[in-house]
Design a protein around this motif. Sequence first.
Motif, short mmCIF file in Angstrom:
data_model
loop_
_atom_site.label_atom_id
_atom_site.label_comp_id
_atom_site.label_asym_id
_atom_site.label_seq_id
_atom_site.Cartn_x
_atom_site.Cartn_y
_atom_site.Cartn_z
N THR A 164 0.82 -1.22 0.00
CA THR A 164 0.00 0.00 0.00
C THR A 164 0.84 1.26 0.00
O THR A 164 0.38 2.33 -0.39
CB THR A 164 -0.93 0.03 1.23
N TYR A 165 2.09 1.15 0.45
CA TYR A 165 2.96 2.32 0.46
C TYR A 165 3.43 2.70 -0.93
O TYR A 165 3.92 3.80 -1.14
CB TYR A 165 4.17 2.06 1.36
N SER A 168 -0.83 3.55 -5.62
CA SER A 168 -1.69 4.70 -5.36
C SER A 168 -3.16 4.32 -5.21
O SER A 168 -3.93 5.05 -4.59
CB SER A 168 -1.55 5.72 -6.50
N HIS A 171 -5.28 2.46 -0.34
CA HIS A 171 -5.04 3.47 0.69
C HIS A 171 -5.24 2.85 2.07
O HIS A 171 -6.24 2.17 2.31
CB HIS A 171 -5.98 4.65 0.51
N SER A 172 -4.29 3.08 2.96
CA SER A 172 -4.38 2.55 4.31
C SER A 172 -5.11 3.54 5.21
O SER A 172 -5.11 4.74 4.97
CB SER A 172 -2.98 2.26 4.87
#
Length: 208
Positions: A164-165, A168, A171-172
């Motif tokens: 998730t980092y 795009s 989103h966390s």
Amino acid sequence: NRPYRSALPIDEALRRLREAAGTQFDPAVVDVCLRGCAQVMFQNNALCGLLFLVAISWGAYAEGRPQVAVGAVLATVIATATGYVLRLDRTALRSGLCGYNGTLLGVALPTFLLSNRAMWVCVVLGAIISTISMLTISRMLKTWKVAALTAPFVFTTWFILLATYSFSGIHSVGLPEPAIRALCRATISRKLRVCCSSGGSSSRPGSP
């Protein structure tokens, strides 16, 4: 939701699923999926799995996150179906051993990720991968007679959450700031402050 009615509460949907076993739904499939939920706590009992799902649903709705309950059911079904497609050991399948990693993953991802289309794709793919990785890890550890337990869930969930980092579309909502990224930002900010202070001092009268 349906065009002709609103969505059923999870506990009502589970009740109807149980009642329709043997008429609308194959009772063996319902039984196996519920046993998969029960195996989260090492229980080979369909009723126990149903109670677990009701508890998960209750907690999810109480926290305003019904997607957690939906994720648990969806991932359990997908992980169990993957076991059937791969033609795994029938005894293990009937005991629900292909479903519990999917249950855990289905709870974890909606907890830490924003509910959108990308998240649900991750739930489906993660459930499939959890069964495949369980088969792989079990075969690797068979020599030492060690069970895979929840290792497939842990590895698959970590992999998706770490992704998730970088992606795009995912989103966390509950993950911490990456330590490396935070360190880089702190280093850049410190260097900028040093450069600004050096530039300011050199522009004073009498400075060389």
